[in-house]
Scaffold this active site. Structure first.
Site, PDB file in Angstrom:
ATOM      1  N   CYS A  87      -2.979   1.950   6.542  1.00 58.66           N
ATOM      2  CA  CYS A  87      -3.186   1.441   7.914  1.00 58.66           C
ATOM      3  C   CYS A  87      -3.737   2.556   8.769  1.00 58.66           C
ATOM      4  O   CYS A  87      -4.306   2.310   9.822  1.00 58.66           O
ATOM      5  CB  CYS A  87      -1.939   0.853   8.565  1.00 58.66           C
ATOM      6  SG  CYS A  87      -0.455   0.887   7.669  1.00 58.66           S
TER       7      CYS A  87
ATOM      8  N   GLU B 134       4.807  -3.263  12.368  1.00 60.09           N
ATOM      9  CA  GLU B 134       3.858  -2.184  12.111  1.00 60.09           C
ATOM     10  C   GLU B 134       2.658  -2.827  11.416  1.00 60.09           C
ATOM     11  O   GLU B 134       2.796  -3.293  10.288  1.00 60.09           O
ATOM     12  CB  GLU B 134       4.551  -1.151  11.204  1.00 60.09           C
ATOM     13  CG  GLU B 134       3.764   0.088  11.011  1.00 60.09           C
ATOM     14  CD  GLU B 134       3.332   0.622  12.335  1.00 60.09           C
ATOM     15  OE1 GLU B 134       2.125   0.734  12.531  1.00 60.09           O
ATOM     16  OE2 GLU B 134       4.202   0.893  13.189  1.00 60.09           O
TER      17      GLU B 134
ATOM     18  N   GLY C  86       2.089 -10.479  11.006  1.00 60.95           N
ATOM     19  CA  GLY C  86       3.037  -9.930  11.977  1.00 60.95           C
ATOM     20  C   GLY C  86       3.200 -10.831  13.187  1.00 60.95           C
ATOM     21  O   GLY C  86       4.301 -11.005  13.714  1.00 60.95           O
TER      22      GLY C  86
ATOM     23  N   GLU D 158     -10.446  -4.842  10.906  1.00 60.69           N
ATOM     24  CA  GLU D 158      -9.867  -4.042   9.818  1.00 60.69           C
ATOM     25  C   GLU D 158     -10.400  -4.532   8.466  1.00 60.69           C
ATOM     26  O   GLU D 158     -10.372  -5.724   8.174  1.00 60.69           O
ATOM     27  CB  GLU D 158      -8.339  -4.147   9.840  1.00 60.69           C
ATOM     28  CG  GLU D 158      -7.690  -3.172   8.866  1.00 60.69           C
ATOM     29  CD  GLU D 158      -6.166  -3.182   8.909  1.00 60.69           C
ATOM     30  OE1 GLU D 158      -5.584  -4.282   8.964  1.00 60.69           O
ATOM     31  OE2 GLU D 158      -5.575  -2.088   8.869  1.00 60.69           O
TER      32      GLU D 158
ATOM     33  N   LYS E  64      12.613  -7.462   1.154  1.00 58.70           N
ATOM     34  CA  LYS E  64      11.592  -8.184   0.386  1.00 58.70           C
ATOM     35  C   LYS E  64      10.375  -7.281   0.203  1.00 58.70           C
ATOM     36  O   LYS E  64       9.602  -7.069   1.129  1.00 58.70           O
ATOM     37  CB  LYS E  64      11.148  -9.458   1.108  1.00 58.70           C
ATOM     38  CG  LYS E  64      10.215 -10.285   0.227  1.00 58.70           C
ATOM     39  CD  LYS E  64       9.369 -11.278   0.995  1.00 58.70           C
ATOM     40  CE  LYS E  64       7.995 -10.767   1.318  1.00 58.70           C
ATOM     41  NZ  LYS E  64       7.139 -10.391   0.173  1.00 58.70           N
TER      42      LYS E  64
ATOM     43  N   ASN F 185       0.810  -1.232   0.000  1.00 59.03           N
ATOM     44  CA  ASN F 185       0.000   0.000   0.000  1.00 59.03           C
ATOM     45  C   ASN F 185       0.841   1.278   0.000  1.00 59.03           C
ATOM     46  O   ASN F 185       0.391   2.314  -0.456  1.00 59.03           O
ATOM     47  CB  ASN F 185      -1.013  -0.009   1.157  1.00 59.03           C
ATOM     48  CG  ASN F 185      -0.363   0.163   2.502  1.00 59.03           C
ATOM     49  OD1 ASN F 185       0.784  -0.227   2.707  1.00 59.03           O
ATOM     50  ND2 ASN F 185      -1.092   0.745   3.439  1.00 59.03           N
TER      51      ASN F 185
HETATM   52  C1  UN1 Z   1       0.324   3.317   5.936  1.00 57.39           C
HETATM   53  O1  UN1 Z   1      -0.866   3.470   5.846  1.00 57.39           O
HETATM   54  O2  UN1 Z   1       0.779   2.167   5.966  1.00 57.39           O
HETATM   55  O3  UN1 Z   1       0.047   8.937   7.527  1.00 57.39           O
HETATM   56  C2  UN1 Z   1       1.282   4.434   5.955  1.00 57.39           C
HETATM   57  C3  UN1 Z   1      -0.168   8.466   6.424  1.00 57.39           C
HETATM   58  C4  UN1 Z   1       0.994   8.219   5.489  1.00 57.39           C
HETATM   59  C5  UN1 Z   1       1.616   6.907   5.752  1.00 57.39           C
HETATM   60  C6  UN1 Z   1       0.634   5.764   5.810  1.00 57.39           C
HETATM   61  N1  UN1 Z   1       1.957   9.268   5.653  1.00 57.39           N
HETATM   62  O4  UN1 Z   1      -1.286   8.157   6.078  1.00 57.39           O
END
Ligand code: UN1
Length: 492
Positions: A281, A247, A230, A382, A172, A149
């Site tokens: 995310c 993360e 994860g 999610e 990777k 993403n």
């Molecule tokens: C992500 O969604 O994995 O704050 C990262 C944000 C972006 C980074 C998102 N700068 O939405």
């Protein structure tokens, strides 16, 4: 076009290697063939990284940083080229692709600056004529596993601190988005980064990822992806006593209080819920709204959602691009069904788009549910797509409780004009990132990025916090008294 591994500064070609197609999610067009590497390929990459690391660790950090300045400069020069590829392989709209590449450029210059900082501490010793300090030492070979993403930004969050701190890496990238990794390899090469500092191995998590985690010479695994994956990365990494930085998922909420600027709240919700088609995310997937303004907010949101044009992200007028693949589409559809079964009220959207221009892509309508129960699956799990759930509350305390009720803790937001409410919320929201009068997305690279509970395991990407993942603290005591001085004993 065939994408092969980049190992020790060369492009690896092997007779009979397996490949899989990289497809444009907007129209199904084949963009490239990417290598599906084996455990042996990972071993080759780790060996190359290990060989290079000894010398790399001895290069002064400000000099290591010079490579990052050059990498940043080339990325800037190629910004449009990289953005176009990003939109083609990942699907996000071109304006956001440019933003993501910019995030990578920012990270290059920011981390390059760390080459002249990498601060440790000097502290007084409890003994006379003794000097005490701590320094950040490189760790060795580190393994980076990145998602589709944010194929550029997240890769830079991990690889640039690894580089400046004196590590070498095996990376990777996600199988869905390898073209950006290939482009980054060209940039590393163009910047003259010494061979073996950056190594890229394409392939699946189950083969390549597992081999990286289990390899005795890989000392750190930095992973961004689903909470489910994860967890198994942490389990396997734990058995090998690796430092594992995770993360993972989010179920982020925007809280809208009765005193909020509603027009602004609507803009913030739209941008953070439907930007990147909800595949961040940090995406907003819940709106926790005060009962007194719920009707008003629903109406305003519905009106604003009419302006969300859906289509191929290369078209500058499009606001919502495709989702990554068929599997994602099915998952989103499943959650719409779950929402209906749970008694939530669908206000708009809820359908896969498959006619005309949408026929060969993976498109889903921006979707809004209301009267969603805070503890329903729709509100707790999610979805990673353009689906938002409105949950009604009666007070700030209840809003915070609902926000904190999910198993994740990445990002949260509150719209309110009341300074007291805002300060209470920023203290009590149990997330790694809190926004006030802005949506849940938009993290800047010089602050720590990560979350609580099921979102992470205590580490952070980005900001100086990233250096904690890629360095080992070393405490150094230098006794210049010429005699044996025993700590805790000879202190009188
Ligand atoms: C992500 O969604 O994995 O704050 C990262 C944000 C972006 C980074 C998102 N700068 O939405």
């Amino acid at each position: 076009m065939q994408l092969n591994n980049y190992i020790g500064g060369s492009w690896q070609k092997t007779e009979g290697a397996a490949y899989t197609a990289v497809l444009n999610p907007a129209n199904g067009e084949e963009l490239a063939q990417v290598r599906l590497s084996s455990k042996e390929d990972v071993d080759l990459a780790v060996q190359a990284a290990k060989k290079a690391q000894k010398e790399w660790a001895l290069v002064p950090a400000p000099k290591r940083a010079d490579y990052l300045y050059e990498i940043g400069r080339i990325m800037k020069e190629k910004k449009e080229h990289l953005s176009q590829i990003l939109t083609k392989e990942m699907g996000k709209v071109i304006e956001e692709a440019r933003g993501e590449v910019q995030e990578g450029i920012d990270m290059a210059f920011y981390m390059a600056g760390e080459g002249r900082r990498l601060f440790g501490e000097t502290v007084p010793s409890e003994l006379q004529n003794k000097f005490a300090m701590s320094v950040r030492a490189p760790i060795g070979v580190v393994g980076l596993i990145t998602p589709w993403n944010f194929p550029v930004a997240i890769a830079t969050w991990k690889s640039f601190p690894a580089i400046v701190a004196g590590n070498t890496f095996v990376w990777k990238p996600a199988t869905e988005t390898p073209m950006l990794a290939y482009e980054m390899a060209l940039i590393f090469e163009g910047a003259g980064l010494p061979k073996g500092v950056a190594n890229i191995v394409f392939g699946t998590g189950s083969v390549v990822g597992t081999a990286m985690i289990e390899h005795p010479d890989v000392r750190v695994i930095s992973f961004t992806g689903s909470t489910e994956t994860g967890r198994s990365v942490a389990e396997a990494g734990g058995r090998h006593l690796k430092k594992v930085s995770l993360e993972m998922g989010g179920k982020n909420a925007v809280i809208v209080m009765d005193d909020a600027d509603l027009e602004l709240a609507v803009e913030g919700i739209l941008w953070s819920a439907f930007g990147t088609t909800g595949q961040r995310c940090t995406a907003c997937s819940r709106v926790i709204v005060h009962k007194d303004i719920k009707k008003d907010l629903e109406e305003k949101l519905l009106a604003a959602m009419e302006g969300l044009t859906i289509g191929d992200g290369l078209d500058e007028s499009v606001k919502v691009g495709p989702v990554i693949n068929e599997k994602a589409l099915k998952k989103i559809q499943k959650y719409v069904e779950i929402g209906r079964e749970e008694g939530a009220q669908l206000l708009v959207g809820g359908n896969v788009l498959s006619d005309g221009n949408y026929a060969n892509g993976h498109f889903f309508e921006p979707t809004l549910f209301t009267n969603v129960k805070w503890d329903s699956r729709l509100a707790q799990e999610e979805i990673f797509g353009p689906v938002v759930s409105l949950i009604e509350v009666e007070s700030l305390e209840e809003a915070i409780e609902v926000n904190n009720s999910v198993p994740y803790g990445l990002s949260s937001s509150i719209f309110s004009q009341d300074v007291n409410k805002v300060f209470q919320a920023q203290r009590d929201l149990d997330t790694g990132i809190v926004y006030v009068n802005a949506g849940t997305t938009g993290a800047e690279i010089h602050l720590p990025f990560g979350g609580t509970k099921g979102t992470g395991n205590g580490h952070r990407d980005s900001g100086v916090a990233a250096l904690d993942v890629f360095t080992e603290w070393k405490s150094i005591y230098i006794d210049y008294s010429g005699k044996l001085q025993r700590a805790q004993i000879d202190t009188e």
